[in-house]
Motif scaffolding. Sequence first.
Motif, mmCIF file in Angstrom:
data_model
loop_
_atom_site.group_PDB
_atom_site.id
_atom_site.type_symbol
_atom_site.label_atom_id
_atom_site.label_comp_id
_atom_site.label_asym_id
_atom_site.label_seq_id
_atom_site.Cartn_x
_atom_site.Cartn_y
_atom_site.Cartn_z
ATOM 1 N N ARG A 247 43.351 47.924 47.292
ATOM 2 C CA ARG A 247 42.702 47.174 46.217
ATOM 3 C C ARG A 247 42.001 45.947 46.798
ATOM 4 O O ARG A 247 42.404 45.423 47.843
ATOM 5 C CB ARG A 247 43.719 46.743 45.166
ATOM 6 N N GLU A 248 41.004 45.511 46.082
ATOM 7 C CA GLU A 248 40.247 44.314 46.492
ATOM 8 C C GLU A 248 40.021 43.444 45.269
ATOM 9 O O GLU A 248 39.682 43.943 44.187
ATOM 10 C CB GLU A 248 38.919 44.744 47.123
ATOM 11 N N TYR A 249 40.255 42.138 45.420
ATOM 12 C CA TYR A 249 40.019 41.207 44.315
ATOM 13 C C TYR A 249 39.828 39.803 44.888
ATOM 14 O O TYR A 249 39.966 39.589 46.109
ATOM 15 C CB TYR A 249 41.179 41.237 43.313
ATOM 16 N N SER A 250 39.539 38.871 44.021
ATOM 17 C CA SER A 250 39.283 37.485 44.437
ATOM 18 C C SER A 250 40.468 36.606 44.062
ATOM 19 O O SER A 250 41.145 36.829 43.058
ATOM 20 C CB SER A 250 38.013 36.947 43.774
ATOM 21 N N ARG A 251 40.689 35.600 44.896
ATOM 22 C CA ARG A 251 41.684 34.569 44.617
ATOM 23 C C ARG A 251 41.039 33.229 44.969
ATOM 24 O O ARG A 251 41.020 32.817 46.123
ATOM 25 C CB ARG A 251 42.951 34.775 45.413
ATOM 26 N N GLY A 252 40.472 32.586 43.969
ATOM 27 C CA GLY A 252 39.709 31.373 44.243
ATOM 28 C C GLY A 252 38.449 31.713 45.019
ATOM 29 O O GLY A 252 37.644 32.558 44.603
#
Length: 325
Positions: A247-252
Motif C-alpha cells: 500500500r502507498e499513502y501520505s503522512r504529512g
Amino acid sequence: MKLFFREQMPLLLIYVMQLFLILLVYWLDGYRNMAVSVYAAVLSLCLLTGYLIYRYIRNKGFYQRLEKTLTSIDELVNEPQGAGSPLTEGLQQLLKNQYSQYKKDLHTYKHRLEDHIQFINQWVHQMKTPISVIHLMIQEEDDPRFKAIADEIDRLKKGLEMVLYIARLETFERDFYVETLYLESIVRSVTSNQKRLFIRKRIFPSIQIDVHSTIVSDEKWLSFVITQLITNAIRYTVEENRKVYFREYSRGKNRILEIQDEGVGIPSSDILRVFDPYFTGENGRNFQESTGMGLYLAKQICEKLGHQIEIESKVNHGTTVRIIF
C-alpha cells in the motif's frame, strides 16, 4: 591551571616539609630569632613562587591543550606550540610520531579493506555466471527434481546478492544514484522478480499503489530493500493462499510504502531487536533459513538513502513494515 597545580603538588609538599625540618633543626640547636627565620622562609617562598610562575608561563599552552576537549585527533598535533620544557617538547614529538604511524596503519588497513571488497565483488559476479547457466539449462524441464534445483538456485542468488550488498555498503557513497521513481513500477518489478518464490509458497501479492505516485530514491538499493522485506514476508507466512499487501499513502509531507503480510508475526520481546545484525529471535529457531541480516541491511540502506523504516507486528496476525520517504 588545575592540571598545573596537580602536577606541582608533590613539589609543594616536599618544599613545606623541607622548610619545616630546617626550622626545626635550627630551633633544636638553640636558635630563637624568629624574625630572621620568617624572613628566610619568605625569601624561599618568593623563589619558589617565581619558579612556579616561570614554569607555568613556559608550559601554559601545553597545559591548556591537555585540558581542552578535542573535536578531532588532528588538533592534537597540528596546533602551534611555543617553546616548552624538554619534557613537553619530547612528549609533543612522541605524539607526532605516533600520529604519523597511526595514519600509515590506517591507510594500509583502508587499502586492504578496499581490496577485500573488490575481491568479493569479483567473486560474486563470477559465481553468478554459472548459476545463470544452470538456471537456463533447467528452466524448460518439468521434472520435479529440476524445480527443486531451481528453488535452490534462487536461494543461492539471494545469498550472493546479500553478500554483494553487504560489501558495497561500506562504499555506499560511490554507488548510488538518486532520481524520481514511480513507486508502483518499482514494487511491481520486484514482485515480478520474486514470482517463483510467491508461486512456491502459494502466496499472492496485492499491489494497491497509485501508478502516478512518485518518490525520490535510488532504484537499485530500494529494490534490494523491498526484496528483503518480501522475502521475510513470504518466509514467515506458513499458510497457503495468503497475501502480501503493498500500500502507498501520505503522512504529512512524507510518502509511505507499507508492506503487510499474514504470517506468524514477531513476538513483542523480539520486536525491538529485529534491526540488529544477526538477530533471528524466536522465529529464527523455527525457520532455519533466517540469517538475521535482512532487516539490518534494510535499515542501514534506508538510513543512507535518507528514508526511515518502521515495523509493527502481532503474533499470528502478521507483520507490517513501512518505508517512509
